[in-house]
Motif scaffolding. Structure first.
Motif, short mmCIF file in Angstrom:
data_model
loop_
_atom_site.label_atom_id
_atom_site.label_comp_id
_atom_site.label_asym_id
_atom_site.label_seq_id
_atom_site.Cartn_x
_atom_site.Cartn_y
_atom_site.Cartn_z
N PRO A 1 7.08 -7.11 -16.40
CA PRO A 1 5.97 -6.38 -15.78
C PRO A 1 6.03 -4.91 -16.20
CG PRO A 1 7.58 -7.04 -14.12
CD PRO A 1 8.02 -7.64 -15.41
N ARG A 2 4.88 -4.34 -16.52
CA ARG A 2 4.85 -2.96 -16.99
C ARG A 2 4.29 -2.02 -15.93
NH1 ARG A 2 5.67 -3.32 -22.68
NH2 ARG A 2 5.85 -1.06 -22.65
N HIS A 3 4.04 -2.54 -14.74
CA HIS A 3 3.60 -1.67 -13.65
C HIS A 3 4.54 -1.89 -12.46
CE1 HIS A 3 1.13 0.22 -10.57
NE2 HIS A 3 0.41 0.75 -11.54
N PRO A 4 4.97 -0.81 -11.80
CA PRO A 4 5.92 -0.97 -10.69
C PRO A 4 5.37 -1.84 -9.56
CG PRO A 4 5.15 1.31 -10.86
CD PRO A 4 4.68 0.60 -12.08
N TYR A 5 4.05 -1.88 -9.38
CA TYR A 5 3.48 -2.69 -8.32
C TYR A 5 3.69 -4.18 -8.62
CZ TYR A 5 0.15 -4.74 -5.06
OH TYR A 5 -0.43 -5.51 -4.08
N THR A 6 3.42 -4.57 -9.87
CA THR A 6 3.62 -5.96 -10.27
C THR A 6 5.08 -6.35 -10.07
OG1 THR A 6 2.04 -5.48 -12.02
CG2 THR A 6 3.16 -7.59 -12.13
N SER A 7 5.95 -5.48 -10.50
CA SER A 7 7.37 -5.74 -10.39
C SER A 7 7.80 -5.90 -8.93
CB SER A 7 8.10 -4.60 -11.09
OG SER A 7 9.38 -4.47 -10.63
N ALA A 8 7.22 -5.06 -8.05
CA ALA A 8 7.55 -5.15 -6.62
C ALA A 8 7.01 -6.45 -6.02
CB ALA A 8 6.97 -3.95 -5.87
N PRO B 1 -5.04 10.35 -3.71
CA PRO B 1 -5.46 10.94 -4.99
C PRO B 1 -4.49 10.55 -6.11
CG PRO B 1 -4.35 12.56 -3.65
CD PRO B 1 -4.42 11.32 -2.83
N GLY B 2 -4.87 10.83 -7.34
CA GLY B 2 -3.99 10.51 -8.47
C GLY B 2 -3.87 9.01 -8.62
N CYS B 3 -2.66 8.55 -8.93
CA CYS B 3 -2.42 7.12 -9.02
C CYS B 3 -2.46 6.56 -7.60
CB CYS B 3 -1.06 6.86 -9.66
SG CYS B 3 -0.58 5.13 -9.58
N LYS B 4 -3.30 5.56 -7.36
CA LYS B 4 -3.48 5.07 -6.00
C LYS B 4 -2.21 4.44 -5.44
CE LYS B 4 -8.44 4.23 -5.97
NZ LYS B 4 -9.48 3.20 -5.87
N PHE B 5 -1.30 4.08 -6.30
CA PHE B 5 -0.09 3.39 -5.86
C PHE B 5 1.04 4.36 -5.51
CE2 PHE B 5 3.82 0.85 -6.94
CZ PHE B 5 3.75 0.04 -5.82
N HIS B 6 0.86 5.67 -5.79
CA HIS B 6 2.02 6.58 -5.70
C HIS B 6 2.65 6.65 -4.31
CE1 HIS B 6 -0.66 9.98 -4.27
NE2 HIS B 6 0.42 10.18 -3.55
N THR B 7 1.86 6.36 -3.24
CA THR B 7 2.42 6.47 -1.88
C THR B 7 3.50 5.42 -1.63
OG1 THR B 7 0.61 5.06 -1.09
CG2 THR B 7 0.35 7.43 -0.82
N ARG B 8 3.51 4.34 -2.40
CA ARG B 8 4.51 3.29 -2.17
C ARG B 8 5.43 3.11 -3.36
NH1 ARG B 8 1.11 -1.86 -0.56
NH2 ARG B 8 3.00 -2.61 0.42
N CYS B 9 5.28 3.94 -4.38
CA CYS B 9 6.00 3.72 -5.63
C CYS B 9 7.32 4.47 -5.61
CB CYS B 9 5.14 4.21 -6.79
SG CYS B 9 5.91 3.97 -8.39
N ARG B 10 8.41 3.77 -5.97
CA ARG B 10 9.70 4.46 -5.91
C ARG B 10 9.95 5.27 -7.18
NH1 ARG B 10 14.10 0.76 -7.68
NH2 ARG B 10 13.02 -0.72 -8.99
N PHE B 11 9.06 5.12 -8.18
CA PHE B 11 9.21 5.90 -9.41
C PHE B 11 8.30 7.13 -9.42
CE2 PHE B 11 10.20 1.52 -10.51
CZ PHE B 11 11.42 1.66 -11.14
N ALA B 12 7.52 7.32 -8.32
CA ALA B 12 6.46 8.32 -8.35
C ALA B 12 7.00 9.74 -8.61
CB ALA B 12 5.68 8.30 -7.04
#
Lengths: 340, 334
Positions: A251-258, A289-300
């Protein structure tokens, strides 16, 4: 593969939320600039959490949800349509070619109609057959494909189990001879022992009839088994799309990986998931704002809070929308076993 | 010493079509701090079994004459099936045993705040004052990971998201410190990411409170990650029981094997999905002999459809109700 059967470009579906007191309009973008291609005979999987806009996207492609912006082109061997502006007799023709299978087989079938009448209804409403004899023939033919016998056709839905009901729903969706079918969580309400049966049936129909399927599901392991191509959706946008094997291998996106690592493993001794998504999907009415996933992303990083990442091709057919898709290997900490 | 001990449980329902058998000959024990997973398809009798522990089944329920459910709390034994008046059941319902349900939205009263509902049950089951009950409720909401619990306390269930609602449900169920928690498909309505959070939370709480849990689900993956022991139900009977590792790694009953084979596995995308053939039969006409023989690939005509298999031991604590649990007979019957 040649031309896509369905091709969406920057498809947006928004719903008004009223105005603020200064007269500013608030809108909710349920689907936010999605582009995708589905080919003939392809099993295209769409995954995401509830509230990600999967169902709305599926319905917009069928012209069953209002398309606010962008365009959708449908083209089979006979006809082609611009779905966003389709009207009148063209729309009727499109209804015949693009169909929907619902999630809940208990709610989708009228308890007062026999199975024969349920399956025949689309033919009668769309006037696709000339007389009752022809209708009966078509119904029997499609019922046999869905493994329903003549005895079944005379009964009412209450006499059937969940798996059989879902086969009736499938027969009804296929009776008009569609080229494109949206299957919205079609196995979610079924027991595992029956689920496999319905999945195998859908796969066989796809092979025999060359139908393009949009298979919407929240269950990644089901999608992994039946789909050729998968798209992952988060808050109305596609965050990653790839051929199934490529997506599950890396997976190349942290959301998919999670999402992958959240699937409970059948192995009681599986190493504990290092990667846990914190919190829940934010409200689509006020996306971050920005990447919509950043609030839950551990790489943000700081960049993620400011700039929207573009969905870009990283390998043939493999696209992801993450600023760090090239740099990080998101699977490193993932506990989900990686298929060879 | 087991917390709850169920023996020879038979449950029948009186209906217009006559007596319907929902549960037959079910026995199990749960020790304090132990999680027993109850797996099975819809219609297998999982929920009916669980509800009988609190006597929540309807008025048309008939329990078998030999059935017994014995709850041991603080050294005292309670014979649950002998309780007659609703007043006697109060210490069991919500006191010693709590239950969390599949659909948290349907389990909270929509017109009362979450806090009010939490305080209400504490007033019934404990001798806390109202102020103590409120403080305890807020503390419980905090323990299950709900941010700003004092503000959430005054909100209604519809103001909570799905995962939050399930957490609040867990907080409420645990606030009376029950000895046994019944969790009926607690994660089925949730997304995988939220499911993972709730599973972690429940595991932490078992360690902290040391209660026993009866965990009902149809998802073997969830069972593998939460339970210590598993009981697999089919048509009202427990057909296999053992530790999680025994049942999942070495299933001996063809139905358990079928359930595992039907599960899509991420490790092997090429493995074909094998459904268990046929449908679960109607409880109105239960098959004779082994209840599973109508869908079983190894069923022997003349034997499996006549003789009900007695549960036999195939290893420590691993019991299987199949004539061929130790393997098929060598000679092929004609």
């Amino acid at each position: 593969m040649t031309d896509p059967l369905i091709s969406a470009r920057d498809l947006t579906v928004s719903y008004p939320l009223g105005r603020s007191f200064l007269g500013e309009k608030h809108v909710l973008n349920a689907v936010d600039g999605v582009s995708l291609d589905i080919y003939r005979g392809q099993f295209f999987g769409l995954v995401g959490e509830s509230g990600s806009g999967k169902t709305t996207l599926g319905r917009a492609l069928l012209k069953a949800a209002p398309i606010t912006a962008g365009n959708v082109v449908y083209r089979d061997e006979e006809r082609g349509f611009d779905v966003q502006s389709i009207k009148g007799s063209d729309l009727k023709d499109y209804r015949k070619r693009a169909q929907l299978i619902f999630q809940d087989p208990y709610a989708a079938l009228s308890p007062r109609m026999t199975v024969r009448d349920i399956i025949a209804e689309p033919l009668e409403v769309m006037k696709l057959t000339r007389n009752r004899k022809e209708t009966d023939e078509r119904v029997r033919e499609i019922a046999a494909k869905c493994r329903l016998n003549l005895e079944h056709l005379r009964r009412f839905p209450h006499a059937f189990s969940g798996g059989q009901r879902q086969r009736i729903s499938i027969a009804r969706a296929l009776v008009s001879g569609p080229r494109f079918v949206v299957a919205d969580e079609s196995v979610a309400a079924l027991d595992v022992s029956i689920q496999a049966d319905v999945l195998n049936l859908l796969k066989q129909i796809q092979r025999d009839m060359g139908i393009g399927f949009l298979f919407i599901s929240h269950d990644l392991s089901v999608v992994a088994h039946v789909c050729d191509q998968v798209a992952v959706m988060y808050l109305g946008q596609l965050v990653e799309t790839a051929p199934t094997r490529a997506l599950f291998a890396r997976p190349r996106h942290p959301y998919t990986s999670a999402l992958l690592s959240a699937i409970p493993s059948l192995d009681p001794d599986a190493p504990k998931t290092a990667e846990k998504l914190e919190g829940e999907i934010p409200s689509p009415a006020a996306p971050p704002p920005g990447c919509k996933f950043h609030t839950r992303c551990r790489f943000a990083q700081d960049l993620c809070r400011r700039k929207v990442p573009a969905l870009r091709e990283l390998a043939p057919g493999h696209k992801a929308a993450c600023h760090f898709a090239e740099e990080f290997d998101f699977t490193r900490a993932a506990a989900a076993p990686v298929p060879a | 010493m087991s917390l709850i001990s169920v023996r020879d449980l038979d449950i029948r329902f009186r209906t217009d079509e006559g007596l319907i058998t929902a549960v037959e000959d079910v026995s199990f024990d749960i020790a304090p701090g132990e999680v027993l997973g109850l797996v099975g398809e819809s219609g297998s009798g999982k929920s009916v079994t669980a509800k009988s522990l609190m006597r929540l089944n309807g008025d048309n329920t008939v329990y078998g004459p030999k059935s017994s459910i014995r709850l041991t709390v603080d050294g005292k034994g309670i014979d649950v099936l002998a309780l007659k008046r609703p007043r006697d059941m109060a210490p069991v319902r919500g006191g010693a045993i709590s239950m969390i349900f599949q659909e948290p939205m349907a389990s909270f009263a929509p017109a009362l705040t979450v806090g009010k509902q939490m305080v209400e049950q504490l007033m019934i089951h404990t001798d806390m004052t109202k102020a103590q009950a409120k403080a305890h409720s807020i503390d419980m909401l905090d323990r299950v990971g709900i941010p700003a619990p004092d503000r959430r306390f005054d909100q209604y269930a519809f103001e909570f998201s799905g995962g939050m609602r399930q957490r609040a449900m867990i907080a409420m169920a645990l606030s009376t410190s029950p000895k046994l928690l019944i969790a009926d498909e607690p994660t089925t309505a949730l997304d995988v990411t939220i499911q993972a959070q709730v599973i972690d939370l429940m595991k932490d709480l078992v360690t902290e409170f040391g209660m026993g849990i009866l965990f009902i689900t149809h998802d073997l993956g969830v069972i593998a990650q939460t339970a210590d022991r598993v009981a697999v139900m089919y048509l009202g009977k427990i057909i296999e029981t053992g530790t999680v590792r025994q049942v999942i790694r070495d299933p001996r009953h063809p139905y358990t094997k079928g359930l595992i084979d039907a599960l899509p596995k991420l490790e092997d995308l090429d493995a074909p999905l094998t459904p268990v053939p046929g449908d679960i039969p109607s409880p109105l006409n239960r098959p004779s002999g082994c209840v599973f023989h109508t869908r079983c690939a190894i069923a022997r005509p003349g034997h499996c459809d006549r003789v009900p298999p007695a549960p036999r031991s195939t290893g420590q604590g691993h019991r299987v109700a199949c004539h061929y649990a130790e393997g098929l007979p060598v000679e092929e019957p004609a």
